[in-house]
Enzyme design. Structure first.
Site, short mmCIF file in Angstrom:
data_model
loop_
_atom_site.label_atom_id
_atom_site.label_comp_id
_atom_site.label_asym_id
_atom_site.label_seq_id
_atom_site.Cartn_x
_atom_site.Cartn_y
_atom_site.Cartn_z
N HIS A 189 41.85 30.18 42.03
CA HIS A 189 40.52 30.21 41.60
C HIS A 189 39.68 29.05 41.65
CE1 HIS A 189 37.17 29.42 38.68
NE2 HIS A 189 36.48 30.47 39.26
N ARG A 195 29.51 23.90 41.14
CA ARG A 195 28.29 24.23 41.29
C ARG A 195 27.38 23.34 40.75
NH1 ARG A 195 31.85 25.97 37.25
NH2 ARG A 195 31.48 25.15 35.30
N ARG A 241 24.44 39.40 41.51
CA ARG A 241 24.55 40.33 42.49
C ARG A 241 25.98 41.01 42.03
NH1 ARG A 241 27.23 40.71 47.49
NH2 ARG A 241 26.44 42.61 48.93
N ILE A 242 26.03 42.11 41.41
CA ILE A 242 27.27 42.68 41.13
C ILE A 242 28.52 42.48 41.87
CG2 ILE A 242 28.43 44.63 39.72
CD1 ILE A 242 26.24 43.53 38.16
N GLU A 243 28.32 42.85 42.97
CA GLU A 243 29.48 42.91 44.16
C GLU A 243 29.99 41.33 44.22
OE1 GLU A 243 31.17 45.39 45.42
OE2 GLU A 243 30.19 46.49 44.50
N SER A 244 29.14 40.60 44.01
CA SER A 244 29.72 39.14 44.30
C SER A 244 30.31 38.63 43.25
CB SER A 244 28.68 38.12 44.77
OG SER A 244 28.11 38.54 45.96
N ASN A 253 35.75 26.88 41.92
CA ASN A 253 34.12 26.78 41.53
C ASN A 253 33.46 25.51 41.55
OD1 ASN A 253 31.90 26.78 39.36
ND2 ASN A 253 31.69 28.68 40.74
#
Length: 300
Positions: free
Chosen positions: A102, A106, A260-263, A104
């Site tokens: 994972h 930002r 956005r839930i899918e993302s 990230n």
């Protein structure tokens, strides 16, 4: 700064997805461009059912607008506007010999009623979640993290490794989610670090990601594995799901800001098991992993 970092994550997404497609050799990322009704949007890229990667996503987004009430209370502000952008990735390999990863990176800005920046910061990190522990892989991953940190501050690696160990921790299980890496947040301008300095650091870490992960994948992707080892991988994936839905701040922020839930939920693996009171065999490789997860290790 926001324009510069937004451009950076677009380029980094291209670099990472093209390299991962080459490593997989079969599957390609499917792209989904989306817009957020309140402002902004993103570019989601998902890979599925490959020779190496069972499921993975490398997503970028840039969203803006009025900070939702729940987040205004969290930050202790009123009537604030915000801009947030970042790249978030999770890769779930098919083989239990290859670790999940994972990462990230930002950037966040908050504005007053006049549109003046009243707060800004960087955050991010990268961490490794193996199902079988190869110590040389852990050492390699952490060495790459440390090398990137040391170019900017000799104390960064130890500080952000410790925070990673503390953050990616399933308190209800009394074990780490994985073997850690780096985690940093609220990186704001100080007397010794300007926002440009922080930009240089965060992009250094982002640029090091492929160097930290791809050699491990190449080394392990063709190792044989059994049905029992695959079952163990799916049981451990359950712990990954538990962390993301119970503890992860990024997931919670996304859900609370009408993300956005899918993302947001692309980080969840496709095949998972929850076996009642599962215990690894004493002296097994599975137990070896659990023992390491109970107490952080200094890998470098």
């Amino acid at each position: 700064m926001k324009d510069k970092f937004f451009k950076y994550i677009h380029e980094l997404q291209d670099t990472i997805t093209s390299k991962l497609e080459a490593v997989d050799g079969k599957a390609q990322f499917k792209e989904d461009i989306w817009e957020r009704p309140e402002g902004g949007g993103g570019r989601t890229r998902v890979i599925e059912n490959g020779d190496v990667f069972e499921k993975g996503g490398v997503n970028i987004s840039g969203v803006h607008g009025k900070l939702p009430d729940s987040m205004q209370k969290y930050f202790g502000v009123e009537d604030a506007d915000f801009f947030a952008c970042g790249l978030s990735l999770v890769l779930h390999p098919k083989s239990p010999m290859v670790p999940t990863v994972h990462a990230n990176w930002r950037y966040f800005e908050m504005y007053d009623a006049n549109g003046t920046i009243v707060d800004q910061w960087f955050g991010g990190g990268q961490d490794l979640t193996p199902y079988y522990l190869f110590e040389e892989d852990a050492i390699h991953f952490h060495t790459v993290c440390k090398t990137a940190c040391d170019k900017h501050n000799s104390e960064f690696y130890q500080t952000y490794k410790k925070r990673c160990d503390e953050y990616f921790y399933n308190a209800h299980r009394n074990e780490g989610r994985g073997i850690g890496g780096l985690f940093f947040d609220y990186c704001k301008a100080t007397e010794t670090m300007t926002m440009q300095n922080w930009y240089n650091f965060v992009t250094e870490v982002g640029n090091s990601f492929l160097e930290g992960y791809v050699p491990i994948v190449e080394k392990r992707k063709n190792l044989p594995f059994s049905k029992a080892q695959r079952d163990w991988q799916e049981i451990r994936r359950g712990r990954y799901v538990e962390f993301n839905l119970v503890h992860d701040k990024g997931t919670l922020f996304g859900l609370k800001t009408n993300g956005r839930i899918e993302s947001i939920l692309m980080s969840l693996p496709p095949h998972v098991q929850w076996v009642y009171d599962h215990q690894p065999e004493p002296g097994s490789e599975e137990e070896k992993l659990i023992e390491v997860l109970k107490k952080p290790v200094d890998w470098v």
